[in-house]
Design a protein around this motif. Sequence first.
Motif, PDB file in Angstrom:
ATOM      1  N   MET A  45       0.786  -1.227   0.000  1.00  0.00           N
ATOM      2  CA  MET A  45       0.000   0.000   0.000  1.00  0.00           C
ATOM      3  C   MET A  45       0.826   1.289   0.000  1.00  0.00           C
ATOM      4  O   MET A  45       0.265   2.374   0.045  1.00  0.00           O
ATOM      5  CB  MET A  45      -0.989   0.045   1.200  1.00  0.00           C
ATOM      6  CG  MET A  45      -1.931  -1.144   1.310  1.00  0.00           C
ATOM      7  SD  MET A  45      -2.898  -1.402  -0.186  1.00  0.00           S
ATOM      8  CE  MET A  45      -4.073  -0.055  -0.014  1.00  0.00           C
ATOM      9  N   GLU A  46       2.156   1.163  -0.049  1.00  0.00           N
ATOM     10  CA  GLU A  46       2.982   2.364  -0.118  1.00  0.00           C
ATOM     11  C   GLU A  46       2.780   3.036  -1.472  1.00  0.00           C
ATOM     12  O   GLU A  46       2.563   2.380  -2.481  1.00  0.00           O
ATOM     13  CB  GLU A  46       4.468   2.002   0.043  1.00  0.00           C
ATOM     14  CG  GLU A  46       4.880   1.634   1.454  1.00  0.00           C
ATOM     15  CD  GLU A  46       4.845   2.808   2.409  1.00  0.00           C
ATOM     16  OE1 GLU A  46       5.392   3.876   2.061  1.00  0.00           O
ATOM     17  OE2 GLU A  46       4.271   2.665   3.507  1.00  0.00           O
ATOM     18  N   GLU A  47       2.869   4.366  -1.478  1.00  0.00           N
ATOM     19  CA  GLU A  47       2.774   5.111  -2.730  1.00  0.00           C
ATOM     20  C   GLU A  47       3.859   4.651  -3.699  1.00  0.00           C
ATOM     21  O   GLU A  47       5.031   4.549  -3.315  1.00  0.00           O
ATOM     22  CB  GLU A  47       2.958   6.608  -2.459  1.00  0.00           C
ATOM     23  CG  GLU A  47       1.787   7.233  -1.732  1.00  0.00           C
ATOM     24  CD  GLU A  47       0.674   7.640  -2.684  1.00  0.00           C
ATOM     25  OE1 GLU A  47       0.915   8.515  -3.528  1.00  0.00           O
ATOM     26  OE2 GLU A  47      -0.421   7.070  -2.588  1.00  0.00           O
ATOM     27  N   THR A  48       3.490   4.357  -4.909  1.00  0.00           N
ATOM     28  CA  THR A  48       4.410   3.822  -5.893  1.00  0.00           C
ATOM     29  C   THR A  48       4.330   4.648  -7.167  1.00  0.00           C
ATOM     30  O   THR A  48       3.235   4.879  -7.694  1.00  0.00           O
ATOM     31  CB  THR A  48       4.010   2.363  -6.192  1.00  0.00           C
ATOM     32  OG1 THR A  48       4.077   1.618  -4.992  1.00  0.00           O
ATOM     33  CG2 THR A  48       4.905   1.734  -7.229  1.00  0.00           C
ATOM     34  N   LEU A  49       5.487   5.088  -7.632  1.00  0.00           N
ATOM     35  CA  LEU A  49       5.488   5.892  -8.858  1.00  0.00           C
ATOM     36  C   LEU A  49       5.375   4.981 -10.079  1.00  0.00           C
ATOM     37  O   LEU A  49       6.040   3.956 -10.158  1.00  0.00           O
ATOM     38  CB  LEU A  49       6.768   6.714  -8.959  1.00  0.00           C
ATOM     39  CG  LEU A  49       6.901   7.895  -7.999  1.00  0.00           C
ATOM     40  CD1 LEU A  49       8.173   8.666  -8.295  1.00  0.00           C
ATOM     41  CD2 LEU A  49       5.694   8.819  -8.079  1.00  0.00           C
ATOM     42  N   VAL A  50       4.525   5.368 -10.988  1.00  0.00           N
ATOM     43  CA  VAL A  50       4.351   4.616 -12.227  1.00  0.00           C
ATOM     44  C   VAL A  50       4.592   5.572 -13.390  1.00  0.00           C
ATOM     45  O   VAL A  50       3.930   6.601 -13.505  1.00  0.00           O
ATOM     46  CB  VAL A  50       2.920   4.036 -12.321  1.00  0.00           C
ATOM     47  CG1 VAL A  50       2.723   3.308 -13.644  1.00  0.00           C
ATOM     48  CG2 VAL A  50       2.623   3.119 -11.148  1.00  0.00           C
TER      49      VAL A  50
END
Length: 185
Positions: free
Chosen positions: A74-79
């Motif tokens: 659930m950590e913010e992940t850059l796409v």
Amino acid sequence: MDLNHIALNEIPPQGASYKVADEAVWVRRLGEFGVSCRIVEPVEAEVLVLPQEDGCLLRGVIRGVVSMPCNRCMEETLVVLNQSFDEFEDYPRDGETEPEGKEPTEILDECVVTMEGGAPFLDLAALLWEEFSLALPVKPLCKPDCKGLCPECGKNLNEGACGCVLDNGDPRLAALRQLKVKRQG
Ligand SMILES: [Zn+2]
Ligand SMILES: [Zn+2]
């Protein structure tokens, strides 16, 4: 220019190019469909629209950077988005909402081309939303080997072990778990 209503019969045979950097195109629908995705760096699209006799060729690319929660922790992940597309949209017959044989799905439930009085109109915003949502990963991961959250205590296991004793290896406990599920159902 009205992105939602482009008269295709006014486009010259060599086609017309559009550059779209209006984030409202994507932000409004992200909210509408409840997609957990935030735009981090400007999302931009370039599209070449080439009308043909019975449909319209749509060729282009969407670029930008968005942030989504990791599917495991659930950590913010850059796409990073860099999605090129090359599509042919059939002209529907007057009064028809979708071209035949095309099943509208919940999230893509918009008509890209509509007929009005025999003339085709393109909803470029709908097309760009469709391409954008197809470019998003179904299960984004913060890193390929993300360890996820502990199912017992919810600790992010990428930050270290939590000390919970997990029983996944023990078939007797697995049987017990199934019993529990049955009783609840
Ligand atoms: Zn993760
Ligand atoms: Zn734990």
